[in-house]
Design a protein around this motif. Structure first.
Motif, PDB file in Angstrom:
ATOM      1  N   PRO A 260      14.963  -4.614 -13.550  1.00  0.00           N
ATOM      2  CA  PRO A 260      14.030  -3.683 -12.893  1.00  0.00           C
ATOM      3  C   PRO A 260      14.599  -3.113 -11.607  1.00  0.00           C
ATOM      4  CG  PRO A 260      13.391  -5.943 -12.441  1.00  0.00           C
ATOM      5  CD  PRO A 260      14.568  -6.018 -13.377  1.00  0.00           C
ATOM      6  N   LYS A 262      15.659   0.098 -11.036  1.00  0.00           N
ATOM      7  CA  LYS A 262      16.683   1.137 -11.142  1.00  0.00           C
ATOM      8  C   LYS A 262      16.126   2.488 -11.572  1.00  0.00           C
ATOM      9  CE  LYS A 262      20.089  -1.573 -10.058  1.00  0.00           C
ATOM     10  NZ  LYS A 262      20.767  -1.406  -8.763  1.00  0.00           N
ATOM     11  N   GLY A 263      14.849   2.512 -11.983  1.00  0.00           N
ATOM     12  CA  GLY A 263      14.273   3.760 -12.472  1.00  0.00           C
ATOM     13  C   GLY A 263      13.746   4.633 -11.350  1.00  0.00           C
ATOM     14  N   GLU A 264      13.106   5.736 -11.746  1.00  0.00           N
ATOM     15  CA  GLU A 264      12.524   6.656 -10.793  1.00  0.00           C
ATOM     16  C   GLU A 264      11.231   6.055 -10.219  1.00  0.00           C
ATOM     17  OE1 GLU A 264      13.648   9.584  -9.704  1.00  0.00           O
ATOM     18  OE2 GLU A 264      15.488   9.385 -10.884  1.00  0.00           O
ATOM     19  N   ARG A 266       7.520   6.200  -9.076  1.00  0.00           N
ATOM     20  CA  ARG A 266       6.403   7.019  -9.542  1.00  0.00           C
ATOM     21  C   ARG A 266       6.022   8.045  -8.483  1.00  0.00           C
ATOM     22  NH1 ARG A 266       1.462   3.969 -11.879  1.00  0.00           N
ATOM     23  NH2 ARG A 266       1.228   5.955 -12.939  1.00  0.00           N
ATOM     24  N   ARG A 480       8.401  -1.921  -7.524  1.00  0.00           N
ATOM     25  CA  ARG A 480       8.920  -0.552  -7.353  1.00  0.00           C
ATOM     26  C   ARG A 480       8.734   0.270  -8.621  1.00  0.00           C
ATOM     27  NH1 ARG A 480      13.393   2.241  -8.641  1.00  0.00           N
ATOM     28  NH2 ARG A 480      14.315   3.679  -7.113  1.00  0.00           N
ATOM     29  N   ASP A 481       8.946  -0.362  -9.781  1.00  0.00           N
ATOM     30  CA  ASP A 481       8.873   0.370 -11.043  1.00  0.00           C
ATOM     31  C   ASP A 481       7.444   0.591 -11.526  1.00  0.00           C
ATOM     32  OD1 ASP A 481      11.602   0.462 -11.101  1.00  0.00           O
ATOM     33  OD2 ASP A 481      11.865  -1.065 -12.647  1.00  0.00           O
TER      34      ASP A 481
END
Length: 626
Positions: A260, A262-264, A266, A480-481
């Motif tokens: 977890p 590493k994505g954009e 929200r 964060r994700d």
């Protein structure tokens, strides 16, 4: 590379079960040299703990058996040693730190006596062992070692108990230390302290260190080499940086992709209409204040993450919301009605709207009930949601919705993996068609791929059912994700709150920045930069008890009355917040009836040791779980 100190060659371990043999470890080989840190990475059931348990002869045989292989220590096959030889080796030359210290520390003995026992059983005089125990407790960062030695395991926080296990493992200055998931479910700051302590001690003593983990961040933080295991086999091995940058096996690539954080982030949206509003809520336990007048709102369809260390008040907030405990002050408005002032009948009806998913489904799911009974139980308590004739069909629908199948409804919880049990807990919460679900560390102890699957499931259910989540967590990359807003708590107070983007990219408070800096990144290069930054901020000082979080009300320091009484000299005015548990009957501890208990009012004579319980596992060789 120097000659390996410990080497496993072609090891295979099988467990015989009612359904046939289970090949837990298949032809595994790895080695570790003096001064080296080796990480064994894999999910639950991959065989990483079984292979290491074989080193210390902790596999129950039967039902387990070693089919093939050698375990070489300094070139000698320890599988060919006698039981007496292996017992002399275990603890003195090879030691182990277990995942759950509360399960491996004896609740009826003081922690000081348990650390002493490790040394006394290997020939150290009692007086010398006692002095060394106090030195070790200070070394691992336990405040006031003399007072701490007289306490019992339940009087310490989770991070402190892990430090006690490290002290016990290091008591005889072993050449090899095996740490089995030593930081699972610990807060990020405590996790960083424990890993820093292990690294410092490893460099100081030159011992070989084997870290068993499912967390890529732990590998990046401390390991030089990594072995990746899946389904009992080694699928990849190499340096930590090489394996992360250029993974060769599909399983390793999936592990890294599932990490977890590493994505954009929200995108920020207009604040939704509030469905829940806490106003100046407080909670006291006697003289201790767990919550100091906190206030926040939860919007329709929103995910609010609450982060902070143990004792910050996160879980207390959740228990108050569900009226599992009563608030000392303040209001909690749900659709305009105060939850804290609801009469019993109205509260009963409201409970279907606010459900909870607990951290450990093994404890929250009744082991005697089938999955069908667990999920449908709520409909018997709250009639009118689903007609009884449709219960079976609706349970099947819920199971499919959380990624399980209809055939699972007739099984019991112990027949599922940890991730599957958590899915069952989510299905049970959904059965009552709630508007709010409180997730209290619901994914903290799950493997990285299972964790990603559960988070994806929760996000899908949020979109399809319009759910609002209160997501209590210490895993900041997951927050964060998944979250829309973040609320940071410390010492029962809200120190900062804002959008995910604001908290993670522009935190205002020093405490928030410290939490983010302590979070682990799976990329070894990124983690090296974070580690260097932490050392610069701390003046390169090693972790200490001063940096540990303040104990919560459940781990309050013992008063004089909480310590074992000395021949009746007891302070009656001081009442311990958590009195030591009474010792079990003599026959349950393996003592002859009539012999003195070490917890009795008068202590044994100076220089003598309490009789070690024979019917329980020794503190130096706890029972292993395969």
């Amino acid at each position: 590379m120097a000659d390996p100190l410990l080497e496993i060659r072609d090891l295979s371990v099988t467990f015989d079960t009612a359904r046939g043999p289970v090949h837990a470890v298949k032809h595994v080989s790895w080695s570790v040299g003096p001064g080296e840190v080796l990480a064994i990475l894999g999910e639950s059931g991959s065989g990483k703990s079984v292979s290491s348990s074989a080193v210390l002869d902790l596999i129950d045989m039967p039902p387990g058996r070693i089919d093939s292989g050698e375990i070489l220590f300094e070139g000698r096959n320890i599988l060919e040693m006698s039981k007496a030889e292996r017992r002399r080796l275990n603890g003195r030359r090879i030691a182990m730190i277990f995942q759950d210290p509360l399960s491996h520390l004896n609740p009826v003995w003081t922690v000081g006596w348990q650390v002493e026992e490790t040394m006394v059983l290997h020939g150290t005089p009692r007086a010398e062992a006692k002095a060394e125990t106090l030195r070790l407790l200070a070394k691992v960062g336990i405040p006031d070692p003399a007072a701490a030695a007289e306490k019992y395991p339940h009087q310490f926080s989770g991070g402190q108990r892990q430090r006690l296990m490290i002290a016990m493992a290091l008591a005889l200055k072993p050449d090899v230390l095996i740490a089995d998931e030593p930081t699972t479910a610990l807060d990020v700051t405590v996790q960083a302290q424990i890993l820093g302590l292990l690294e410092e001690l490893q460099k100081e003593t030159g011992m070989a260190l084997v870290i068993i983990t499912h967390d890529l961040g732990v590998v990046a933080e401390i390991a030089q080499r990594v072995v990746v295991m899946s389904k009992g086999e080694i699928v990849e091995a190499g340096s930590a940086a090489e394996v992360y940058r250029n993974p060769q096996h599909p399983y390793t690539r999936r592990l890294i992709a599932a990490a977890p954080g590493k994505g954009e982030i929200r995108a920020e949206a207009e604040p939704p209409a509030p469905v829940l509003s806490l106003q100046n809520v407080s909670k006291k336990y006697g003289a201790f204040t767990a919550l100091h007048g906190i206030s926040y709102q939860l919007g329709e369809g929103e995910t609010l993450a609450i982060v902070g260390e143990s004792g910050s008040g996160k879980s207390t907030t959740a228990r108050l919301l569900l009226r599992l405990e009563e608030a000392s002050g303040g209001r909690a408005l749900y659709r305009g009605r105060d939850l804290f002032a609801m009469p019993p009948k109205e509260l009963h009806a409201m409970r279907r709207d606010i459900q909870m998913v607990f951290q450990d489904p093994t404890q929250s799911l009744n082991p005697r009930m089938t999955v069908f009974q667990l999920i449908s139980e709520g409909w018997a308590i709250h009639p009118g949601i689903v007609e009884k004739s449709r219960w079976k069909a609706r349970v099947a629908e819920l199971l499919r919705e959380v990624g399980l199948s209809e055939e699972h409804m007739h099984r019991h919880p112990h027949q599922f993996s940890g991730g599957q049990r958590q899915r069952i807990a989510i299905a049970r919460a959904l059965a009552l068609e709630p508007r709010i679900i409180v997730c209290d560390e619901a994914v903290s102890a799950l493997d990285v791929q299972v964790q990603a699957q559960v988070i994806e499931l929760l996000a899908r259910l949020r979109a399809s059912h319009g759910l609002s989540y209160i997501f209590i967590a210490h895993d900041l990359p997951v927050v964060r994700d998944f979250a829309d807003r973040v609320l940071v708590m410390q010492g029962g107070r809200i120190v900062e709150q804002g959008s995910v983007q604001q908290i993670f990219e522009a935190p205002r408070e020093a405490y928030t920045r410290a939490l983010l800096a302590a979070s682990l990144d799976p990329d070894p290069e990124v983690q090296a930069r974070r580690r260097a930054a932490r050392k610069r901020e701390a003046g390169a000082a090693p972790p200490s008890a001063a940096s540990a979080p303040a104990p919560s009300h459940r781990s309050a320091p013992a008063s004089p009355a909480a310590r074992p009484a000395r021949c009746g000299r007891r302070n009656p005015a001081a009442a311990p917040p958590h009195p030591p548990a009474p010792p079990p009957p003599a026959h349950r501890r393996g003592r002859r009836p009539g012999t003195r208990s070490p917890a009795a009012p008068c202590r044994p004579r100076r220089g003598s040791a309490p009789r070690s319980p024979r019917s329980r596992p020794s503190a130096t060789a706890p029972a292993a779980s395969a």
